[in-house]
Design a protein around this motif. Sequence first.
Motif, short mmCIF file in Angstrom:
data_model
loop_
_atom_site.label_atom_id
_atom_site.label_comp_id
_atom_site.label_asym_id
_atom_site.label_seq_id
_atom_site.Cartn_x
_atom_site.Cartn_y
_atom_site.Cartn_z
N ALA A 45 13.92 -12.78 50.65
CA ALA A 45 14.53 -12.49 52.10
C ALA A 45 13.94 -13.41 52.97
O ALA A 45 14.42 -14.11 53.62
CB ALA A 45 14.10 -11.14 52.61
N CYS A 46 12.41 -13.69 52.50
CA CYS A 46 11.82 -14.88 53.55
C CYS A 46 12.25 -16.26 53.07
O CYS A 46 12.68 -17.10 53.85
CB CYS A 46 10.30 -14.74 52.97
SG CYS A 46 9.36 -15.91 53.90
N ASP A 47 12.60 -16.60 51.87
CA ASP A 47 13.07 -17.85 51.35
C ASP A 47 14.42 -18.15 51.95
O ASP A 47 14.76 -19.25 52.11
CB ASP A 47 13.14 -17.82 49.77
CG ASP A 47 11.92 -17.93 49.10
OD1 ASP A 47 10.86 -18.31 49.82
OD2 ASP A 47 11.61 -17.66 48.00
N ALA A 48 14.96 -16.95 52.13
CA ALA A 48 16.60 -17.13 52.48
C ALA A 48 16.64 -17.49 53.94
O ALA A 48 17.33 -18.36 54.82
CB ALA A 48 17.18 -15.83 52.53
N GLU A 49 15.54 -17.05 54.78
CA GLU A 49 15.24 -17.04 56.14
C GLU A 49 14.86 -18.91 56.47
O GLU A 49 15.27 -19.40 57.28
CB GLU A 49 14.46 -16.25 56.91
CG GLU A 49 15.09 -14.93 57.25
CD GLU A 49 16.26 -14.86 58.18
OE1 GLU A 49 15.74 -15.04 59.31
OE2 GLU A 49 17.50 -14.84 57.90
#
Length: 263
Positions: free
Chosen positions: A124-128
């Motif tokens: 989720a962090c990488d996507a953001e």
Amino acid sequence: MSSLELRGITVRYGRFTAVENVDLLVPEGTVTGLVGGSGSGKSTLGKAVVGLAPMQSGRVLVAGRSDAGRRRGRSPVQLVFQNPYASLDPRMTIGATVAEALPREAVSRETPARKAPERERRAACDAEVARYLELVGIDPARAVLTPDALSGGQRQRVALARALAARPAVLIADEITSALDVSVQGAVLNLLRRLQRELGFAMLFISHNLAVVRYLSDQVAVMDGGHLVECGPTERVLERPEHPATRNLISCVPTFALAEEAS
């Protein structure tokens, strides 16, 4: 969207008063250009808003509240500095730099971050991070690079992505194109203008370049000797200045001087 209101801001360094009793309103969803000569206090005022200059007195209000958005340590106001290389940690990848600014709730939208598996939180962090890099025109594949592998314009885009990742209500841009090549300045300014309109944040744009201020700003505020001496709609201030300090700034720019004489 939120407004930024400064009430009676005073900044002192020992006996020297850098900013004195400044009142200024940046209405929600608009851009205020803050101009002034060298040593006028404009950059000090911007730093005081985010706590980087010693504010002797005064209040900073976002959406009418002094504590707006500060829950969970999140600041509603973000500052983008003049020198992108100095403001980015040279040891951190640009992906880690942007990730550091993300609010906790952005890491996992559906599952509370404290309960989500580590792999899910990381994804989720990488996507953001990828979303914010794309927003400023940086290929997400470059997230693994450190700032020294980027050009000046790319570093400034990363600094902007980091600021936007914090989801600020207000953005302060302090001379953000003055350290860039002329060929790059236009692209960064166009990007900033587009993002401000799309995301709707209020912005205090600090600059000595009146042409840039005219291009970006809805209103212009003029500082001189630590005081706010004039403020009003951009066209009025730049075409029909009322204060001598404003007229002096305009006289230093040939195109504005000629326009003023012709009027």
